[in-house]
Scaffold this motif. Structure first.
Motif, PDB file in Angstrom:
ATOM      1  N   ASP A  82       1.023  -0.765  -0.285  1.00 19.32           N
ATOM      2  CA  ASP A  82      -0.011   0.406  -0.036  1.00 19.32           C
ATOM      3  C   ASP A  82       0.881   1.857  -0.437  1.00 19.32           C
ATOM      4  O   ASP A  82       1.818   1.404   0.857  1.00 19.32           O
ATOM      5  CB  ASP A  82      -1.372  -0.202   1.050  1.00 19.32           C
ATOM      6  N   TRP A  83       0.847   2.065  -1.179  1.00 14.49           N
ATOM      7  CA  TRP A  83       1.658   3.341  -1.461  1.00 14.49           C
ATOM      8  C   TRP A  83       1.240   4.718  -0.706  1.00 14.49           C
ATOM      9  O   TRP A  83       2.364   5.488   0.848  1.00 14.49           O
ATOM     10  CB  TRP A  83       1.592   3.721  -2.515  1.00 14.49           C
ATOM     11  N   ARG A  84       0.016   4.460   0.954  1.00 11.97           N
ATOM     12  CA  ARG A  84       0.143   4.884   1.942  1.00 11.97           C
ATOM     13  C   ARG A  84       0.687   4.481   2.822  1.00 11.97           C
ATOM     14  O   ARG A  84       1.809   6.042   3.846  1.00 11.97           O
ATOM     15  CB  ARG A  84      -1.476   4.801   2.004  1.00 11.97           C
ATOM     16  N   GLU A  85       1.619   3.139   3.320  1.00  8.82           N
ATOM     17  CA  GLU A  85       2.140   3.056   4.502  1.00  8.82           C
ATOM     18  C   GLU A  85       3.269   3.335   4.253  1.00  8.82           C
ATOM     19  O   GLU A  85       4.319   3.748   4.236  1.00  8.82           O
ATOM     20  CB  GLU A  85       1.842   1.322   4.464  1.00  8.82           C
ATOM     21  N   ASN A 101      -0.288   5.700 -14.811  1.00  6.99           N
ATOM     22  CA  ASN A 101      -0.829   7.168 -15.434  1.00  6.99           C
ATOM     23  C   ASN A 101      -1.951   7.753 -13.774  1.00  6.99           C
ATOM     24  O   ASN A 101      -1.834   8.372 -12.969  1.00  6.99           O
ATOM     25  CB  ASN A 101      -1.144   7.946 -15.937  1.00  6.99           C
ATOM     26  N   HIS A 102      -2.853   6.703 -13.653  1.00  7.34           N
ATOM     27  CA  HIS A 102      -3.991   6.818 -12.840  1.00  7.34           C
ATOM     28  C   HIS A 102      -3.572   6.698 -10.638  1.00  7.34           C
ATOM     29  O   HIS A 102      -4.269   7.500 -10.422  1.00  7.34           O
ATOM     30  CB  HIS A 102      -5.501   6.151 -12.793  1.00  7.34           C
ATOM     31  N   LEU A 103      -2.256   6.408 -11.180  1.00  8.27           N
ATOM     32  CA  LEU A 103      -2.098   6.146 -10.084  1.00  8.27           C
ATOM     33  C   LEU A 103      -0.446   7.609  -9.217  1.00  8.27           C
ATOM     34  O   LEU A 103      -0.079   7.517  -8.509  1.00  8.27           O
ATOM     35  CB  LEU A 103      -1.397   4.893  -9.335  1.00  8.27           C
ATOM     36  N   HIS A 104      -0.450   8.121 -10.483  1.00 10.95           N
ATOM     37  CA  HIS A 104       0.182   9.547 -10.284  1.00 10.95           C
ATOM     38  C   HIS A 104       0.005  10.886  -9.343  1.00 10.95           C
ATOM     39  O   HIS A 104       1.238  11.383  -7.989  1.00 10.95           O
ATOM     40  CB  HIS A 104       0.680  10.189 -11.539  1.00 10.95           C
ATOM     41  N   ALA A 105      -1.190  11.546  -9.323  1.00 15.49           N
ATOM     42  CA  ALA A 105      -1.874  12.237  -8.488  1.00 15.49           C
ATOM     43  C   ALA A 105      -1.527  11.792  -6.920  1.00 15.49           C
ATOM     44  O   ALA A 105      -0.726  12.656  -6.418  1.00 15.49           O
ATOM     45  CB  ALA A 105      -3.272  12.831  -9.262  1.00 15.49           C
ATOM     46  N   ASP A 106      -2.780  11.370  -6.450  1.00 17.22           N
ATOM     47  CA  ASP A 106      -2.647  10.559  -5.062  1.00 17.22           C
ATOM     48  C   ASP A 106      -1.381  10.582  -4.288  1.00 17.22           C
ATOM     49  O   ASP A 106      -1.117  11.004  -3.200  1.00 17.22           O
ATOM     50  CB  ASP A 106      -4.035   9.879  -4.892  1.00 17.22           C
ATOM     51  N   ALA A 110       0.028  13.134  -1.490  1.00 23.85           N
ATOM     52  CA  ALA A 110       0.332  12.565  -0.748  1.00 23.85           C
ATOM     53  C   ALA A 110       1.939  12.753   0.335  1.00 23.85           C
ATOM     54  O   ALA A 110       2.109  13.033   0.683  1.00 23.85           O
ATOM     55  CB  ALA A 110      -0.489  11.882  -0.548  1.00 23.85           C
ATOM     56  N   ALA A 111       2.793  12.254  -0.974  1.00 23.25           N
ATOM     57  CA  ALA A 111       4.191  12.030  -1.213  1.00 23.25           C
ATOM     58  C   ALA A 111       5.077  13.393  -0.305  1.00 23.25           C
ATOM     59  O   ALA A 111       5.559  13.867  -0.013  1.00 23.25           O
ATOM     60  CB  ALA A 111       5.414  11.849  -2.129  1.00 23.25           C
ATOM     61  N   ALA A 112       4.291  14.546  -1.710  1.00 23.63           N
ATOM     62  CA  ALA A 112       4.578  15.720  -1.121  1.00 23.63           C
ATOM     63  C   ALA A 112       4.078  16.688   0.471  1.00 23.63           C
ATOM     64  O   ALA A 112       5.229  17.558   0.981  1.00 23.63           O
ATOM     65  CB  ALA A 112       4.208  17.011  -2.500  1.00 23.63           C
ATOM     66  N   LYS A 113       3.298  16.156   0.812  1.00 17.55           N
ATOM     67  CA  LYS A 113       2.565  16.607   1.902  1.00 17.55           C
ATOM     68  C   LYS A 113       3.437  16.589   2.844  1.00 17.55           C
ATOM     69  O   LYS A 113       2.870  17.010   4.140  1.00 17.55           O
ATOM     70  CB  LYS A 113       1.044  16.508   1.963  1.00 17.55           C
ATOM     71  N   VAL A 114       4.285  15.093   3.335  1.00 19.79           N
ATOM     72  CA  VAL A 114       4.607  15.171   3.716  1.00 19.79           C
ATOM     73  C   VAL A 114       6.289  15.155   3.290  1.00 19.79           C
ATOM     74  O   VAL A 114       6.954  14.482   3.994  1.00 19.79           O
ATOM     75  CB  VAL A 114       4.431  13.254   4.337  1.00 19.79           C
ATOM     76  N   THR A 127      -5.299  14.467 -17.366  1.00 15.59           N
ATOM     77  CA  THR A 127      -5.407  15.677 -17.801  1.00 15.59           C
ATOM     78  C   THR A 127      -4.509  16.870 -16.830  1.00 15.59           C
ATOM     79  O   THR A 127      -3.725  16.465 -15.742  1.00 15.59           O
ATOM     80  CB  THR A 127      -7.058  15.767 -16.851  1.00 15.59           C
ATOM     81  N   ALA A 128      -4.500  18.030 -17.807  1.00 14.69           N
ATOM     82  CA  ALA A 128      -4.045  19.537 -16.819  1.00 14.69           C
ATOM     83  C   ALA A 128      -4.305  19.764 -15.731  1.00 14.69           C
ATOM     84  O   ALA A 128      -3.882  19.856 -14.945  1.00 14.69           O
ATOM     85  CB  ALA A 128      -4.210  20.776 -18.561  1.00 14.69           C
ATOM     86  N   LYS A 129      -5.704  19.182 -15.442  1.00  6.06           N
ATOM     87  CA  LYS A 129      -6.285  19.572 -14.471  1.00  6.06           C
ATOM     88  C   LYS A 129      -5.572  18.735 -12.602  1.00  6.06           C
ATOM     89  O   LYS A 129      -5.555  19.041 -12.409  1.00  6.06           O
ATOM     90  CB  LYS A 129      -7.826  19.534 -14.097  1.00  6.06           C
ATOM     91  N   GLU A 130      -5.346  17.505 -13.254  1.00  2.95           N
ATOM     92  CA  GLU A 130      -5.033  16.644 -12.603  1.00  2.95           C
ATOM     93  C   GLU A 130      -3.099  16.644 -11.934  1.00  2.95           C
ATOM     94  O   GLU A 130      -3.097  17.413 -11.366  1.00  2.95           O
ATOM     95  CB  GLU A 130      -4.916  15.089 -12.864  1.00  2.95           C
ATOM     96  N   ALA A 131      -3.000  17.062 -13.141  1.00  5.05           N
ATOM     97  CA  ALA A 131      -1.056  18.338 -13.385  1.00  5.05           C
ATOM     98  C   ALA A 131      -1.306  19.314 -12.150  1.00  5.05           C
ATOM     99  O   ALA A 131       0.035  19.316 -11.189  1.00  5.05           O
ATOM    100  CB  ALA A 131      -0.833  17.786 -14.398  1.00  5.05           C
ATOM    101  N   ALA A 132      -1.685  20.330 -12.194  1.00  4.72           N
ATOM    102  CA  ALA A 132      -2.087  21.026 -11.529  1.00  4.72           C
ATOM    103  C   ALA A 132      -2.551  21.311 -10.831  1.00  4.72           C
ATOM    104  O   ALA A 132      -0.818  21.684  -9.457  1.00  4.72           O
ATOM    105  CB  ALA A 132      -3.373  22.288 -12.348  1.00  4.72           C
ATOM    106  N   MET A 133      -3.002  20.190 -10.070  1.00  4.92           N
ATOM    107  CA  MET A 133      -2.867  19.781  -8.396  1.00  4.92           C
ATOM    108  C   MET A 133      -1.833  19.219  -8.252  1.00  4.92           C
ATOM    109  O   MET A 133      -1.025  19.334  -6.656  1.00  4.92           O
ATOM    110  CB  MET A 133      -3.751  19.193  -7.726  1.00  4.92           C
ATOM    111  N   MET A 134      -1.681  18.579  -8.692  1.00  2.00           N
ATOM    112  CA  MET A 134       0.106  18.297  -8.251  1.00  2.00           C
ATOM    113  C   MET A 134       1.489  18.780  -8.150  1.00  2.00           C
ATOM    114  O   MET A 134       2.137  19.345  -7.526  1.00  2.00           O
ATOM    115  CB  MET A 134       0.197  16.546  -9.052  1.00  2.00           C
ATOM    116  N   LEU A 135       1.581  19.581  -8.676  1.00  2.00           N
ATOM    117  CA  LEU A 135       2.352  21.378  -9.729  1.00  2.00           C
ATOM    118  C   LEU A 135       1.958  22.018  -7.912  1.00  2.00           C
ATOM    119  O   LEU A 135       2.888  22.984  -7.742  1.00  2.00           O
ATOM    120  CB  LEU A 135       2.415  21.832 -10.699  1.00  2.00           C
ATOM    121  N   GLU A 136       1.200  22.414  -7.871  1.00  2.00           N
ATOM    122  CA  GLU A 136       0.663  23.419  -6.789  1.00  2.00           C
ATOM    123  C   GLU A 136       1.114  22.543  -5.614  1.00  2.00           C
ATOM    124  O   GLU A 136       1.271  23.024  -4.339  1.00  2.00           O
ATOM    125  CB  GLU A 136      -0.831  23.013  -6.700  1.00  2.00           C
ATOM    126  N   ALA A 137       0.562  20.719  -5.060  1.00  2.00           N
ATOM    127  CA  ALA A 137       1.601  20.608  -4.087  1.00  2.00           C
ATOM    128  C   ALA A 137       2.380  20.113  -3.679  1.00  2.00           C
ATOM    129  O   ALA A 137       2.990  20.891  -2.480  1.00  2.00           O
ATOM    130  CB  ALA A 137       0.728  18.643  -3.552  1.00  2.00           C
TER     131      ALA A 137
END
Ligand SMILES: NC(=O)c1ccc[n+]([C@@H]2O[C@H](COP(=O)([O-])OP(=O)(O)OC[C@H]3O[C@@H](n4cnc5c(N)ncnc54)[C@H](O)[C@@H]3O)[C@@H](O)[C@H]2O)c1
Length: 397
Positions: A82-85, A101-106, A110-114, A127-137
């Motif tokens: 489990d990547w969360r662990e 690719n669907h497992l890139h964003a979350d 989460a890794a950035a936040k820690v 999508t660009a929307k998903e990429a923007a959230m990753m860039l922001e985090a």
């Protein structure tokens, strides 16, 4: 770096002090998991002294038997199902995402936040929307972030960038690139995540097109408008599990025209339906003073043409073996002409990221960061929109 490298200076590099260690957590253990693990293992002795010594802390996947085998095979101290662990593991400073690719964003967010630094495979997101959230985090967390556009780290490609940057090609007129493979031509080839929009985002576009779109930006500049066509040739395929057929929900191939901000025009095309084409990525740049051509299947070489070169009787494209000590990255390798391979792009790429982490250097412009991954996703979205609507689409970041 000395021009003498090669037959006289092998193993001549000397380390001063001790390189810091950086703990790595790798998500995914198949194609990219193997390619990245191979690079982590090579860096401490090929890139000498290394900016940091990667310590293979943990590898992640879903299937315990397979991921524990991968940990043993590649030399990771432990594994997670489990990547969360995995991202809770304090020994990990660099989170490397080699999952679909669907497992890139979350996981990346989460890794950035820690506070983990992040290397994420391309395309950065669906999508660009998903990429923007990753860039922001990643920006908010203040961690180093890199999108794994590894072809920036082919010595000949970096050399092409230096030539263009120095003005050697003059005013840029054209960028032309194809990325062609053959491996899903057979209609009996069954469904995989790469053919499912929910998991992949797009087909040939995000898989192969993203690479050459990145090279268009890396070598020529920002596209301001695109127009495109896309096609799905085989619309149903044998189900991944069980009986029956499943819908293919991504493009099998696309072709797009690019208009750049600097006045150049270009084309990018990708397909996995080209019998005989194995990993056929080729680009050409034409400018007022000359041209450059590169082919990934001959990655140690560049073809160059310089206008007005003397004597005129021998004018023509020249083949340059990009393996001299003064060529990018070559001081780490072998005597000239003792060529390197596709897997070594990851050695250069990860070394660049380790240097950015340890010495607080920027990942861009020579590496691709999450902003590059986001801009790439904006262009991919625009290409799909153009293909769907039949209109030219402005690229706005
Ligand atoms: N830079 C390049 O040249 C390059 C080349 C190929 C692939 N890629 C990119 O790398 C990424 C991975 O591609 P690949 O070819 O390695 O794919 P792959 O199918 O070979 O491997 C995917 C890995 O992710 C794991 N995985 C899948 N679902 C998971 C889940 N729910 N939880 C945990 N792990 C899971 C799988 O077990 C496998 O180990 C993609 O984003 C792809 O676009 C980049």
């Amino acid at each position: 770096m000395s021009d003498q490298v090669g037959f006289v200076t092998m193993a001549g590099a000397k380390a001063e002090g001790t390189a810091p260690e950086i703990g790595v957590g790798m998500l995914g253990y198949a194609f990219m998991g193997k390619a990245h693990s191979n690079a982590y293992k090579k860096i401490p002795y090929m890139i000498y002294p290394p900016p940091a010594v990667p310590v293979l802390v943990a590898i992640g996947g879903r299937n315990e038997e397979a991921v524990s085998e991968a940990a043993k095979r590649y030399g990771y101290a432990t594994y997670y199902t489990d990547w969360r662990e995995m991202i809770k593991d304090d020994r990990i400073q660099l989170f490397d995402n080699g999952a679909p690719n669907h497992l890139h964003a979350d996981p990346c967010i989460a890794a950035a936040k820690v506070g983990k630094h992040i290397l994420c495979e391309k395309p950065l997101a669906r999508t660009a929307k998903e990429a923007a959230m990753m860039l922001e985090a990643a920006t908010k967390a203040g961690v180093k972030h890199m999108t794994a556009f590894n072809y920036r780290f082919v010595p000949a490609v970096r050399q092409a960038r230096h030539l263009i940057e120095s003005g050697a090609l003059g005013e840029l007129y054209h960028f032309r690139a194809v990325y062609l493979q053959e491996w899903i031509t057979d209609p009996d080839f069954g469904m995989i995540w790469r053919l499912d929009k929910d998991q992949a985002g797009s087909g040939a576009l995000g898989d192969l097109g993203a690479h050459i779109i990145d090279l268009a930006r890396f070598l020529v500049g920002e596209p301001r408008r695109v127009s495109a066509a896309a096609q799905t040739f085989i619309k149903q395929r044998p189900a991944a599990q069980g009986e029956g057929l499943e819908e293919v929900t991504v493009d099998d191939a696309f072709v797009a025209a690019l208009e750049f901000e600097n006045g150049a025009i270009g084309s990018v095309e990708a397909s996995r339906f080209c019998p005989g084409r194995k990993n056929g990525m080729v680009f050409e740049v034409n400018g007022s003073k000359g041209s450059i051509q590169f082919s990934l299947e001959r990655l140690n070489e560049l073809e160059v043409f310089w206008k007005g070169e003397a004597p005129k009787e021998t004018q023509g494209f020249h083949n340059v073996m990009v393996s001299e000590s003064y060529h990018p990255f070559w001081s780490h390798w072998w005597p000239q002409g003792h060529i390197i391979g596709w897997e070594h792009t990851f050695v250069h790429e990860i070394t660049h990221l380790l240097d950015a982490i340890v010495n607080d250097n920027p990942v861009s412009p020579y590496g691709a960061d999450f902003e590059d991954g986001y801009k790439n996703a904006v262009i991919c979205d625009a290409i799909l929109k153009s293909a769907q609507t039949g209109r030219r689409i402005d690229v706005t970041y």
